[in-house]
Design a protein around this motif. Sequence first.
Motif, short mmCIF file in Angstrom:
data_model
loop_
_atom_site.label_atom_id
_atom_site.label_comp_id
_atom_site.label_asym_id
_atom_site.label_seq_id
_atom_site.Cartn_x
_atom_site.Cartn_y
_atom_site.Cartn_z
N ASP A 179 44.75 37.84 43.12
CA ASP A 179 45.77 38.71 43.71
C ASP A 179 45.88 38.52 45.23
O ASP A 179 45.97 39.49 45.99
N GLU A 180 45.91 37.27 45.65
CA GLU A 180 46.15 36.97 47.05
C GLU A 180 46.69 35.56 47.19
O GLU A 180 46.39 34.68 46.39
N GLY A 181 47.54 35.36 48.21
CA GLY A 181 48.10 34.05 48.45
C GLY A 181 49.55 34.12 48.89
O GLY A 181 50.16 35.20 48.91
N PRO A 182 50.11 32.99 49.28
CA PRO A 182 51.46 32.97 49.85
C PRO A 182 52.56 33.44 48.90
O PRO A 182 53.48 34.14 49.31
N CYS A 183 52.48 33.08 47.61
CA CYS A 183 53.51 33.50 46.66
C CYS A 183 53.56 35.01 46.51
O CYS A 183 54.64 35.61 46.42
N ARG B 117 43.37 35.60 56.19
CA ARG B 117 44.53 36.14 55.47
C ARG B 117 44.32 36.10 53.95
O ARG B 117 44.60 37.07 53.25
N TRP B 118 43.85 34.95 53.46
CA TRP B 118 43.64 34.77 52.01
C TRP B 118 42.30 34.06 51.78
O TRP B 118 42.26 32.87 51.45
N PRO B 119 41.19 34.73 51.96
CA PRO B 119 39.88 34.05 51.93
C PRO B 119 39.58 33.32 50.62
O PRO B 119 39.08 32.19 50.65
N LEU B 120 39.87 33.92 49.48
CA LEU B 120 39.57 33.27 48.20
C LEU B 120 40.54 32.14 47.92
O LEU B 120 40.15 31.05 47.48
N PHE B 121 41.81 32.38 48.16
CA PHE B 121 42.83 31.36 47.95
C PHE B 121 42.56 30.13 48.81
O PHE B 121 42.68 28.99 48.34
N VAL B 122 42.21 30.34 50.05
CA VAL B 122 41.98 29.23 50.98
C VAL B 122 40.85 28.33 50.51
O VAL B 122 40.95 27.10 50.57
N ASP B 123 39.76 28.91 50.03
CA ASP B 123 38.63 28.10 49.57
C ASP B 123 39.06 27.14 48.45
O ASP B 123 38.69 25.96 48.45
#
Length: 249
Positions: free
Chosen positions: A76-80, A101-107
């Motif tokens: 439940d995080e990210g650009p979309c 901004r999006w710690p999990l998405f970025v990894d």
Amino acid sequence: MTRETRLAEVFITLADTLTQDFDATDLLHYLADACVELLSVDAAGIMLSDLRGGLKLAASSSERIHNLEVFELQVDEGPCLDCFHTGEPVVNVGIAEAKDRWPLFVDVAIDAGLKATHALPLRLRGDVVGSMNLVSDDPAPMSQPDIDLGQALADMATISLLQDRSSIAKTDLADQLQTALNNRVLIEQAKGILAARANVTPDVAFDMIRSHARSHNNKLLSDAQRIIDGSLELEPGSMAVENTARRQS
């Protein structure tokens, strides 16, 4: 073929869906492929709103972004998600700079080798019905003309997807979007079956299904259903085998 000529072809194809029977699944995959071809990005994924107002993956240009988009929904995080909730584009975000901004998405994006991400809304008359994620292996920013073109493609595809020239009832809109999402499940099932049968990667399996559908002027969903029921077999680099006896049984 010049880029301008190709652009004209893409917009004509998107406009054609306004006047003829078409398959939403084909349209969304066509949009994802067109964005990769025409914009400075390496992959594209499209999410649509479901009946409960959440987002689900509807189309993707490759398995890499498919996995990334599924993860984005899970955490439940990210650009979309940001783009969908605000209705505003999210562009030229460097992956390495978006950790807060999006710690999990970025990894996961870094592990996938991505350097930049962008998201554009799919919208109609102020209603946002989904979002499109564009990712790049190059950290260079997307130019404003490419951003504008990407939004124009998204807007045109949204109009074509909803196929309405006057007004759309909320229930009809929800049904149309849900149908597109349900079709995506069948595509994924067919892709997995073909990948196992032909001993290829999911990306190659999807390319095989898509190439066969386009070369035979079939709907993508129709060929996917035939792969699931066993009436169509595809092999890498060879002609399709029609299992007519199985199809008739």
